[in-house]
Design a protein around this motif. Structure first.
Motif, PDB file in Angstrom:
ATOM      1  N   ALA A  19       0.807  -1.111  -0.144  1.00 16.50           N
ATOM      2  CA  ALA A  19      -0.066   0.111  -0.029  1.00 16.50           C
ATOM      3  C   ALA A  19       0.875   1.249   0.077  1.00 16.50           C
ATOM      4  N   MET A  20       0.206   2.452  -0.369  1.00 16.37           N
ATOM      5  CA  MET A  20       0.912   3.745  -0.584  1.00 16.37           C
ATOM      6  C   MET A  20       0.135   4.662   0.309  1.00 16.37           C
ATOM      7  N   TYR A  21       0.760   5.766   0.330  1.00 11.04           N
ATOM      8  CA  TYR A  21       0.324   7.048   1.030  1.00 11.04           C
ATOM      9  C   TYR A  21      -0.148   6.802   2.610  1.00 11.04           C
ATOM     10  N   GLY A  22      -1.484   7.436   2.637  1.00 11.04           N
ATOM     11  CA  GLY A  22      -1.861   7.587   4.066  1.00 11.04           C
ATOM     12  C   GLY A  22      -2.918   6.765   4.541  1.00 11.04           C
ATOM     13  N   PHE A  23      -3.775   6.529   4.096  1.00 10.06           N
ATOM     14  CA  PHE A  23      -5.043   5.541   4.321  1.00 10.06           C
ATOM     15  C   PHE A  23      -4.962   4.234   5.027  1.00 10.06           C
TER      16      PHE A  23
ATOM     17  N   VAL B  50      12.679   0.542  -6.223  1.00  8.67           N
ATOM     18  CA  VAL B  50      13.382   1.777  -6.459  1.00  8.67           C
ATOM     19  C   VAL B  50      13.166   2.968  -5.872  1.00  8.67           C
ATOM     20  N   ASN B  51      11.409   3.291  -5.919  1.00  3.89           N
ATOM     21  CA  ASN B  51      11.028   4.308  -5.449  1.00  3.89           C
ATOM     22  C   ASN B  51      10.486   4.618  -4.304  1.00  3.89           C
ATOM     23  N   GLY B  52      10.191   3.254  -3.436  1.00  2.00           N
ATOM     24  CA  GLY B  52       9.443   3.303  -2.082  1.00  2.00           C
ATOM     25  C   GLY B  52       8.230   3.906  -2.046  1.00  2.00           C
ATOM     26  N   ASP B  53       7.684   3.941  -1.100  1.00  2.00           N
ATOM     27  CA  ASP B  53       6.369   4.557  -1.002  1.00  2.00           C
ATOM     28  C   ASP B  53       6.331   6.207  -1.286  1.00  2.00           C
ATOM     29  N   PRO B  54       5.499   6.542  -2.315  1.00  2.03           N
ATOM     30  CA  PRO B  54       5.580   7.973  -2.590  1.00  2.03           C
ATOM     31  C   PRO B  54       5.462   8.884  -1.416  1.00  2.03           C
ATOM     32  N   GLN B  55       4.874   8.391  -0.273  1.00  2.00           N
ATOM     33  CA  GLN B  55       4.732   9.369   0.793  1.00  2.00           C
ATOM     34  C   GLN B  55       5.808   9.982   1.314  1.00  2.00           C
ATOM     35  N   ARG B  56       7.045   8.852   1.129  1.00  2.88           N
ATOM     36  CA  ARG B  56       8.422   9.464   1.676  1.00  2.88           C
ATOM     37  C   ARG B  56       8.843  10.742   0.864  1.00  2.88           C
ATOM     38  N   GLY B  57       8.432  10.904  -0.298  1.00  7.50           N
ATOM     39  CA  GLY B  57       8.683  12.149  -0.843  1.00  7.50           C
ATOM     40  C   GLY B  57       7.913  13.394  -0.639  1.00  7.50           C
TER      41      GLY B  57
ATOM     42  N   GLU C 208      12.218  19.165   6.300  1.00  4.86           N
ATOM     43  CA  GLU C 208      13.435  18.815   5.626  1.00  4.86           C
ATOM     44  C   GLU C 208      14.138  17.458   6.430  1.00  4.86           C
ATOM     45  N   GLY C 209      14.627  16.564   5.840  1.00 11.92           N
ATOM     46  CA  GLY C 209      15.542  15.660   6.436  1.00 11.92           C
ATOM     47  C   GLY C 209      14.618  14.658   6.875  1.00 11.92           C
ATOM     48  N   ASP C 210      15.223  13.761   7.584  1.00  9.46           N
ATOM     49  CA  ASP C 210      14.761  12.630   8.181  1.00  9.46           C
ATOM     50  C   ASP C 210      14.902  12.460   9.789  1.00  9.46           C
ATOM     51  N   PRO C 211      14.117  12.022  10.502  1.00 14.39           N
ATOM     52  CA  PRO C 211      12.904  11.351  10.004  1.00 14.39           C
ATOM     53  C   PRO C 211      11.729  12.354   9.802  1.00 14.39           C
ATOM     54  N   ASN C 212      10.941  11.784   8.809  1.00 16.85           N
ATOM     55  CA  ASN C 212       9.875  12.574   8.299  1.00 16.85           C
ATOM     56  C   ASN C 212       8.551  12.291   9.048  1.00 16.85           C
ATOM     57  N   PRO C 213       7.938  13.221   9.703  1.00 14.10           N
ATOM     58  CA  PRO C 213       6.518  12.908  10.263  1.00 14.10           C
ATOM     59  C   PRO C 213       5.423  12.421   9.452  1.00 14.10           C
ATOM     60  N   ASN C 214       5.538  12.914   8.015  1.00 10.16           N
ATOM     61  CA  ASN C 214       4.689  12.581   6.991  1.00 10.16           C
ATOM     62  C   ASN C 214       4.539  11.117   7.024  1.00 10.16           C
ATOM     63  N   VAL C 215       5.637  10.383   6.854  1.00  3.07           N
ATOM     64  CA  VAL C 215       6.165   9.063   6.699  1.00  3.07           C
ATOM     65  C   VAL C 215       5.754   8.348   8.116  1.00  3.07           C
ATOM     66  N   ALA C 216       6.088   8.839   9.091  1.00  4.45           N
ATOM     67  CA  ALA C 216       6.187   8.281  10.499  1.00  4.45           C
ATOM     68  C   ALA C 216       4.718   7.933  10.975  1.00  4.45           C
ATOM     69  N   HIS C 217       4.076   8.718  10.904  1.00  2.00           N
ATOM     70  CA  HIS C 217       2.554   8.762  11.509  1.00  2.00           C
ATOM     71  C   HIS C 217       1.869   7.445  10.974  1.00  2.00           C
ATOM     72  N   ALA C 218       1.914   7.187   9.582  1.00  2.00           N
ATOM     73  CA  ALA C 218       1.135   6.090   9.018  1.00  2.00           C
ATOM     74  C   ALA C 218       2.114   4.659   8.974  1.00  2.00           C
ATOM     75  N   ASN C 219       3.360   4.726   9.266  1.00  2.00           N
ATOM     76  CA  ASN C 219       4.266   3.804   9.350  1.00  2.00           C
ATOM     77  C   ASN C 219       4.963   3.272  10.218  1.00  2.00           C
ATOM     78  N   ARG C 220       4.703   3.986  11.614  1.00  5.10           N
ATOM     79  CA  ARG C 220       5.585   3.538  12.810  1.00  5.10           C
ATOM     80  C   ARG C 220       5.493   2.022  12.888  1.00  5.10           C
ATOM     81  N   GLY C 221       6.604   1.381  13.584  1.00  4.77           N
ATOM     82  CA  GLY C 221       6.518  -0.062  14.199  1.00  4.77           C
ATOM     83  C   GLY C 221       6.576  -1.116  13.085  1.00  4.77           C
ATOM     84  N   LYS C 222       6.641  -0.828  11.671  1.00  5.99           N
ATOM     85  CA  LYS C 222       6.541  -1.575  10.707  1.00  5.99           C
ATOM     86  C   LYS C 222       8.098  -1.959  10.295  1.00  5.99           C
ATOM     87  N   ARG C 223       8.044  -3.085   9.400  1.00  6.55           N
ATOM     88  CA  ARG C 223       9.626  -3.255   8.993  1.00  6.55           C
ATOM     89  C   ARG C 223       9.440  -3.051   7.352  1.00  6.55           C
ATOM     90  N   SER C 224      10.369  -2.562   6.724  1.00 10.61           N
ATOM     91  CA  SER C 224      10.324  -2.299   5.199  1.00 10.61           C
ATOM     92  C   SER C 224      10.971  -2.967   4.282  1.00 10.61           C
TER      93      SER C 224
END
Length: 401
Positions: free
Chosen positions: A13-17, A39-46, A56-72
């Motif tokens: 899955a991608m983005y937020g929902f 190659v591109n990962g989840d577009p939410q990372r951008g 700017e930079g990492d960690p990115n809260p836009n990614v972390a909110h919906a992806n905390r606690g996972k393995r990639s």
């Protein structure tokens, strides 16, 4: 032990929902493997710009909110070799979670029949914009379109005559609400499988979630055949209840009173604001009198409350039984002592994130950090029994990151 420990969720899955559903399941203890494009990962990372804010930079809260606690896992499932890895993961998973549209699911070999052919017991969960049926089932969308605009909220809170519409209060607003709905549906499907051995297909859409969030208004509207209309913000609120509305304090903050039985609470409010004599005023002695003389009561309360700061009123109103609250922005809400006392915000790596709203056994939800892109690829493949030669071969042909 968390409720979903031992459950494996495979998220494509991608983005937020839909990823936010995976985040809730991870909060509840599931092992969530997030499959991202090699190659591109989840577009939410951008996603760096959200409204007026840029991160700017990492960690990115836009990614972390919906992806905390996972393995990639970085995996190209359009390649046969990548799809083979995916199917190996499917064999050992309890839930397959996806946001991909029907045409893409068919093309990539991840539709219901494809996944069930590999693992007949898996719970298959889909998040969509507009639902799995009907002429627009194959269309995509975002929370702004499907949840906010189409399901009715935008028109319902935008006052008539406004040029345009009121926008959502923040990014991924409908995504997060819908993702929680999807996580709950998955948990129910896992319970059904545990009790009966029967598995389920779970569907949640942004459109359906938007309607559910607005359910009371929709029910009244359809019953009366009248669209719910937004109201313009006012200095107070109810025209017939002085204890249901806003009052400005000396420091420019606001207090929200919502006491739907004003006659019950009026005497106590009068004592708390230092005007006990108003409890015996004939204009405010009954519910009917309060309704008739709301303008007088509001004028008095405005003058009194404007004389002190919110901090001062918070102390004086602490003993008030009727519901009231300070109007807070996001920083103020995050610092709220009651929020902190209940663990509603917790640390996830370097960030503080809002915990998913369900708690178990009156304990804080422990949050894990969001994974860096493809950070656990080798770890996950090793768990499948892949040796280094096979892993390196998959890297060489581009099937994995």
């Amino acid at each position: 032990m968390k409720p979903l420990e031992g459950i494996r969720v495979l998220e494509v899955a991608m983005y937020g929902f839909v990823p936010s559903a995976g985040a809730v399941l991870a909060d509840w203890g599931a092992d969530v493997v997030k499959v991202e494009h090699a190659v591109n990962g989840d577009p939410q990372r951008g996603l760096r710009q959200t409204g007026p804010f840029r991160v700017e930079g990492d960690p990115n809260p836009n990614v972390a909110h919906a992806n905390r606690g996972k393995r990639s896992l970085g995996l190209d499932i359009s390649r046969p070799e990548g799809r083979e890895v995916l199917y190996e993961l499917v064999k050992g998973s309890d839930v397959f979670l996806t946001s991909f549209l029907p045409a893409s699911r068919t093309r990539l070999g991840i539709d219901l029949d494809d996944i069930r052919a590999v693992n007949p017991r898996i719970v298959y969960a889909r998040g969509s914009a507009l639902g799995p049926r009907g002429p627009e089932a194959g269309k995509g969308g975002y929370d702004m379109t499907a949840f906010w605009a189409r399901a009715g909220t935008a028109a319902t809170i935008t006052p008539p005559g406004t040029d345009g519409m009121i926008s959502p209060p923040g990014p991924a607003y409908g995504d997060t609400i819908s993702g929680t709905n999807l996580a709950g549906g998955i948990a129910a499907a896992l319970l059904r499988r545990e009790r009966t051995g029967e598995t389920s297909v779970v569907d949640v859409s942004l459109l359906g979630s938007g309607l559910w969030a607005l359910g009371h208004s929709v029910a009244v509207s359809t019953h009366l055949d009248r669209a719910w209309e937004g109201v313009r913000p006012s200095a107070h609120g109810s025209p017939t209840n002085p204890l249901s509305g806003l009052y400005r304090t000396a420091d420019g903050r606001h207090i929200a009173f919502v006491m739907l039985q004003p006659a019950k609470f009026w005497p106590q409010v009068c004592r708390c604001v230092g005007r006990p004599e108003l409890a015996d005023d004939a204009r405010f002695a009954t519910a009917e009198a309060l309704a008739e003389h709301t303008a007088d009561a509001v004028k008095i309360l405005r003058e009194v409350i404007a004389g002190r700061t919110l901090t001062e009123w918070s102390k004086d109103l602490a003993a008030l039984d009727g519901p009231w609250a300070p109007v807070q922005d996001t920083l103020q809400a995050a610092a709220d002592g009651q929020v902190r006392a209940n663990g509603y915000i917790g640390r996830a790596g370097e960030l503080e994130l809002v915990a998913s709203p369900v708690q178990f056994d009156v304990e804080d939800t422990l949050l894990g950090p969001a994974p860096e892109f493809a950070a656990q690829t080798e770890e996950i493949l090793a768990e499948l029994g892949y040796d280094w030669d096979r892993i390196l071969a998959l890297k060489a042909n581009g099937a994995i990151t």
